[in-house]
Design a protein around this motif. Structure first.
Motif, PDB file in Angstrom:
ATOM      1  N   ASP A   1       0.833  -1.198   0.000  1.00  0.00           N
ATOM      2  CA  ASP A   1       0.000   0.000   0.000  1.00  0.00           C
ATOM      3  C   ASP A   1       0.871   1.252   0.000  1.00  0.00           C
ATOM      4  O   ASP A   1       0.559   2.239  -0.678  1.00  0.00           O
ATOM      5  CB  ASP A   1      -0.915   0.012   1.230  1.00  0.00           C
ATOM      6  CG  ASP A   1      -1.985  -1.067   1.156  1.00  0.00           C
ATOM      7  OD1 ASP A   1      -2.296  -1.491   0.026  1.00  0.00           O
ATOM      8  OD2 ASP A   1      -2.487  -1.485   2.209  1.00  0.00           O
ATOM      9  N   LEU A   2       1.956   1.229   0.752  1.00  0.00           N
ATOM     10  CA  LEU A   2       2.855   2.381   0.797  1.00  0.00           C
ATOM     11  C   LEU A   2       3.479   2.625  -0.575  1.00  0.00           C
ATOM     12  O   LEU A   2       3.588   3.776  -1.021  1.00  0.00           O
ATOM     13  CB  LEU A   2       3.954   2.138   1.841  1.00  0.00           C
ATOM     14  CG  LEU A   2       4.939   3.301   2.071  1.00  0.00           C
ATOM     15  CD1 LEU A   2       4.205   4.536   2.578  1.00  0.00           C
ATOM     16  CD2 LEU A   2       6.033   2.887   3.047  1.00  0.00           C
ATOM     17  N   ASP A   3       3.860   1.568  -1.271  1.00  0.00           N
ATOM     18  CA  ASP A   3       4.418   1.712  -2.619  1.00  0.00           C
ATOM     19  C   ASP A   3       3.409   2.360  -3.564  1.00  0.00           C
ATOM     20  O   ASP A   3       3.772   3.169  -4.419  1.00  0.00           O
ATOM     21  CB  ASP A   3       4.833   0.351  -3.172  1.00  0.00           C
ATOM     22  CG  ASP A   3       6.118  -0.166  -2.533  1.00  0.00           C
ATOM     23  OD1 ASP A   3       6.901   0.668  -2.050  1.00  0.00           O
ATOM     24  OD2 ASP A   3       6.317  -1.390  -2.507  1.00  0.00           O
ATOM     25  N   GLU A   4       2.130   2.006  -3.399  1.00  0.00           N
ATOM     26  CA  GLU A   4       1.091   2.606  -4.235  1.00  0.00           C
ATOM     27  C   GLU A   4       1.001   4.106  -3.992  1.00  0.00           C
ATOM     28  O   GLU A   4       0.840   4.895  -4.923  1.00  0.00           O
ATOM     29  CB  GLU A   4      -0.258   1.943  -3.952  1.00  0.00           C
ATOM     30  CG  GLU A   4      -0.357   0.500  -4.439  1.00  0.00           C
ATOM     31  CD  GLU A   4      -1.706  -0.122  -4.126  1.00  0.00           C
ATOM     32  OE1 GLU A   4      -2.591   0.629  -3.640  1.00  0.00           O
ATOM     33  OE2 GLU A   4      -1.866  -1.330  -4.348  1.00  0.00           O
ATOM     34  N   HIS A   5       1.083   4.521  -2.718  1.00  0.00           N
ATOM     35  CA  HIS A   5       0.992   5.941  -2.402  1.00  0.00           C
ATOM     36  C   HIS A   5       2.248   6.704  -2.812  1.00  0.00           C
ATOM     37  O   HIS A   5       2.169   7.875  -3.186  1.00  0.00           O
ATOM     38  CB  HIS A   5       0.719   6.124  -0.907  1.00  0.00           C
ATOM     39  CG  HIS A   5      -0.667   5.697  -0.504  1.00  0.00           C
ATOM     40  ND1 HIS A   5      -1.810   6.285  -1.019  1.00  0.00           N
ATOM     41  CD2 HIS A   5      -1.098   4.744   0.359  1.00  0.00           C
ATOM     42  CE1 HIS A   5      -2.883   5.712  -0.493  1.00  0.00           C
ATOM     43  NE2 HIS A   5      -2.481   4.767   0.343  1.00  0.00           N
TER      44      HIS A   5
ATOM     45  N   LEU B   1      11.795   7.401  -2.402  1.00  0.00           N
ATOM     46  CA  LEU B   1      10.584   8.211  -2.553  1.00  0.00           C
ATOM     47  C   LEU B   1      10.098   8.251  -3.991  1.00  0.00           C
ATOM     48  O   LEU B   1       9.242   9.065  -4.336  1.00  0.00           O
ATOM     49  CB  LEU B   1      10.837   9.641  -2.051  1.00  0.00           C
ATOM     50  CG  LEU B   1      10.632   9.864  -0.549  1.00  0.00           C
ATOM     51  CD1 LEU B   1      10.970  11.302  -0.176  1.00  0.00           C
ATOM     52  CD2 LEU B   1       9.200   9.554  -0.141  1.00  0.00           C
ATOM     53  N   THR B   2      10.656   7.390  -4.840  1.00  0.00           N
ATOM     54  CA  THR B   2      10.232   7.326  -6.238  1.00  0.00           C
ATOM     55  C   THR B   2      10.076   5.871  -6.648  1.00  0.00           C
ATOM     56  O   THR B   2      10.608   4.963  -6.005  1.00  0.00           O
ATOM     57  CB  THR B   2      11.265   8.016  -7.154  1.00  0.00           C
ATOM     58  OG1 THR B   2      12.569   7.500  -6.872  1.00  0.00           O
ATOM     59  CG2 THR B   2      11.270   9.516  -6.949  1.00  0.00           C
ATOM     60  N   THR B   3       9.387   5.650  -7.736  1.00  0.00           N
ATOM     61  CA  THR B   3       9.169   4.296  -8.236  1.00  0.00           C
ATOM     62  C   THR B   3       9.330   4.265  -9.749  1.00  0.00           C
ATOM     63  O   THR B   3       9.205   5.299 -10.418  1.00  0.00           O
ATOM     64  CB  THR B   3       7.754   3.789  -7.887  1.00  0.00           C
ATOM     65  OG1 THR B   3       6.787   4.682  -8.479  1.00  0.00           O
ATOM     66  CG2 THR B   3       7.549   3.726  -6.387  1.00  0.00           C
TER      67      THR B   3
ATOM     68  N   GLY C   1      13.161  -3.219 -14.024  1.00  0.00           N
ATOM     69  CA  GLY C   1      11.767  -3.644 -13.957  1.00  0.00           C
ATOM     70  C   GLY C   1      11.436  -4.528 -12.782  1.00  0.00           C
ATOM     71  O   GLY C   1      10.290  -4.984 -12.652  1.00  0.00           O
ATOM     72  N   THR C   2      12.401  -4.792 -11.909  1.00  0.00           N
ATOM     73  CA  THR C   2      12.123  -5.638 -10.749  1.00  0.00           C
ATOM     74  C   THR C   2      11.689  -4.775  -9.566  1.00  0.00           C
ATOM     75  O   THR C   2      12.039  -3.601  -9.480  1.00  0.00           O
ATOM     76  CB  THR C   2      13.377  -6.455 -10.350  1.00  0.00           C
ATOM     77  OG1 THR C   2      14.433  -5.545 -10.025  1.00  0.00           O
ATOM     78  CG2 THR C   2      13.808  -7.348 -11.478  1.00  0.00           C
ATOM     79  N   LYS C   3      10.950  -5.396  -8.648  1.00  0.00           N
ATOM     80  CA  LYS C   3      10.504  -4.692  -7.448  1.00  0.00           C
ATOM     81  C   LYS C   3      11.652  -4.639  -6.440  1.00  0.00           C
ATOM     82  O   LYS C   3      12.369  -5.618  -6.244  1.00  0.00           O
ATOM     83  CB  LYS C   3       9.304  -5.419  -6.834  1.00  0.00           C
ATOM     84  CG  LYS C   3       8.781  -4.752  -5.574  1.00  0.00           C
ATOM     85  CD  LYS C   3       7.639  -5.552  -4.987  1.00  0.00           C
ATOM     86  CE  LYS C   3       7.174  -4.960  -3.662  1.00  0.00           C
ATOM     87  NZ  LYS C   3       6.100  -5.752  -3.037  1.00  0.00           N
TER      88      LYS C   3
END
Length: 540
Positions: A4-8, A218-220, A516-518
């Motif tokens: 959920d944190l990654d989504e935000h 803080l970025t994805t 492309g990996t998490k």
């Protein structure tokens, strides 16, 4: 909850106003670092010098008159004087009898080392403390002290950041920077000057690597790629600004003061830069992680966020005084906890060492190439900036591993080719050296991102910090390689870096691709990640 944190965080990245502010806050340390690092080229000059005779200076003999009666010629070059020895003659008698009499009574005297020196310019660290002849190694120590500081700072702040927070480590490093920067310009003692340079290196490593880690966490996705690459533009920006500043401000103390006083603006970074929510989550501080995320992106809503008063962290900070070394050691050794982790860390460290060595050898080698130092430093900055732009399509369409290995190989070939170029072809040599710098700068940018993506959040800053620390071993060696080996033959420094670069290009092929990996969050996540293997040679 981590998902959920990654989504935000992804939602946060979509608001470019936030991303641009984050980029500004995290890039300014790189500008200051670049200016402090490359200031060595301008504050440590390589002037013409000769033995001075105080007795003859007192009776106002000019430099040519003194040289005629005291300086021997070099055996290989009769038109050049020996810089470190002079004839042991009765100069007090010469002063009384005059120049014409002295020239008629020159005897075959023995040679002795210079006691005093005269220079064609007197506005550098070299002339301030006579860092010539037997003391020439102390000239390289000016840069080595800063690199050693970065070595210590990378290790110390990497561990401190993973244990007590990115922002906490950043603030301490910024305070050290603000104090040590201007101090280096004011100290009259060579030892104190070296100490100030050492602390500048410590602080520079601390502010940069913690800021870089905050940007990463803080970025994805593609936003992380863009931000981390743009973050590296701070260094070429600093190089160009330094070259322009140094051109107009020649006295070394004035130059250091002008590039150090802006460090006071880092107070703004300390105030506005946020703690990493991913680090807070990895430490089990879930409520504080959501509270921090809500401040970063107020427009979003958080079902899990029960905003509470920030916890009292005094007890945590007191741990610095007792048992902190054991915690640091535990974090560091976790990088070698499995055979796969050990292999990844070893390759990362070798890669970092060669990058650090090649990067600074090329940056400091302008005098061996007989280049104009102002133009050479500015060109280094411009080439590095272009290199960072070129890495964007590489990372987006090629991947981390192939880009890193290919750039290492290309830089190695370019630096070795210098062997067959005559020294008189200065323009060709500088062009090839700058192309090598292009590849090294690009691989430095990509390798930072590659290394940070290979490790979990719980030890990411330690891995990045210790990798930068190992890079500083190369940076420490660089001025000695340039000054000592370069004095033997101008091409030796570049050849050494070229051979090492080709070796590392092969070694990197053992690593897995991370594009492309998490990002892994814990050490347990590493158990399901791709391992180091010879089969990776064919996987891109």
């Amino acid at each position: 909850m981590v998902d959920d944190l990654d989504e935000h965080i992804e939602s946060y990245c979509k608001q470019w106003r936030h991303v641009i502010l984050l980029l500004i806050m995290t890039s300014t340390p790189g500008i200051f670092n670049a200016m402090q690092i490359s200031s060595y080229v301008f504050i440590v000059d390589r002037p013409s010098y000769w033995c001075d005779i105080p007795e003859l200076q007192l009776v106002r003999w000019n430099d040519n008159m003194i040289l005629n009666v005291s300086a021997p010629s070099q055996k290989k070059h009769s038109d050049k004087i020996e810089e470190c020895t002079y004839y042991n003659r009765s100069y007090s008698e010469f002063a009384k009898k005059g120049y014409n009499w002295s020239m008629q009574h020159l005897d075959n005297a023995s040679l002795i080392p210079c006691k005093y020196f005269n220079y064609n310019t007197k506005e550098s660290v070299t002339t301030e403390w006579n860092l010539v002849c037997n003391n020439e190694v102390l000239k390289s120590s000016v840069q080595a002290a800063l690199a050693l500081g970065k070595f210590v700072g990378g290790f110390f702040f990497g561990l401190l950041s993973d244990k007590y927070g990115r922002k906490y480590a950043f603030n301490i490093a910024a305070f050290i920077y603000i104090v040590s920067g201007p101090s280096a310009a004011l100290f009259n003692s060579y030892s104190l000057f070296l100490a100030a340079r050492f602390f500048i290196g410590i602080a520079g490593a601390g502010v940069y690597q913690t800021a870089y880690t905050i940007s990463t966490e803080l970025t994805t996705g593609k936003t992380r790629t863009w931000v981390c690459l743009l973050l590296n533009f701070s260094y070429p920006t600093g190089y160009v600004l330094l070259a322009v500043t140094a051109y107009y401000i020649r006295p070394w103390r004035s130059l250091l003061l002008v590039i150090s006083l802006p460090l006071l603006f880092m107070i703004i970074n300390c105030w506005y830069l946020s703690e990493s929510p991913k680090w807070l989550m990895s430490q089990g501080k879930k409520k504080l992680a959501w509270a921090t995320m809500s401040k970063l992106n107020p427009s979003a809503t958080y079902a899990e966020a029960e905003i509470s008063v920030l916890p009292d962290v005094k007890n945590e900070k007191l741990k610095i005084g007792r048992g902190m070394f054991k915690e640091w050691l535990s974090t560091f050794t976790s990088m070698f906890s499995t055979c796969d982790m050990c292999a990844k860390t070893t390759i990362a460290y070798i890669c970092s060492f060669v990058v650090g060595l090649a990067y600074y050898v090329i940056a400091l080698n302008g005098d061996n190439f007989t280049a104009n130092r102002y133009i050479y430093v500015a060109l280094n900055g411009i080439v590095e900036g272009i290199a960072y732009v070129a890495t964007i399509p590489l990372l987006l369409y090629v991947g981390r591993k192939l880009a890193t290995s290919g750039l290492f190989f290309a830089s190695g070939i370019l630096l070795i080719v210098l062997l067959v170029i005559p020294k008189e072809n200065t323009d060709v040599i500088i062009t090839l050296a700058l192309l090598g710098k292009f590849c090294v700068s690009a691989v430095f940018s990509i390798s930072l991102l590659y290394i940070s993506e290979m490790y979990p959040t719980s030890i990411r800053n330690t891995s990045l910090g210790t990798s930068l620390t190992v890079a500083q071993i190369g940076a420490i060696a660089a001025p000695y390689v340039v000054e000592i080996l370069g004095a033997q033959a101008w091409y030796i420094p570049s050849t050494v870096c070229g051979l090492l670069s080709i070796f590392v290009s092969i070694l990197i092929l053992l690593l897995p691709e991370t594009k492309g990996t998490k990002l892994p969050d814990t050490l347990d996540d590493m158990k399901i990640s791709s391992p180091v293997s010879f089969t990776n040679f064919c996987k891109f």
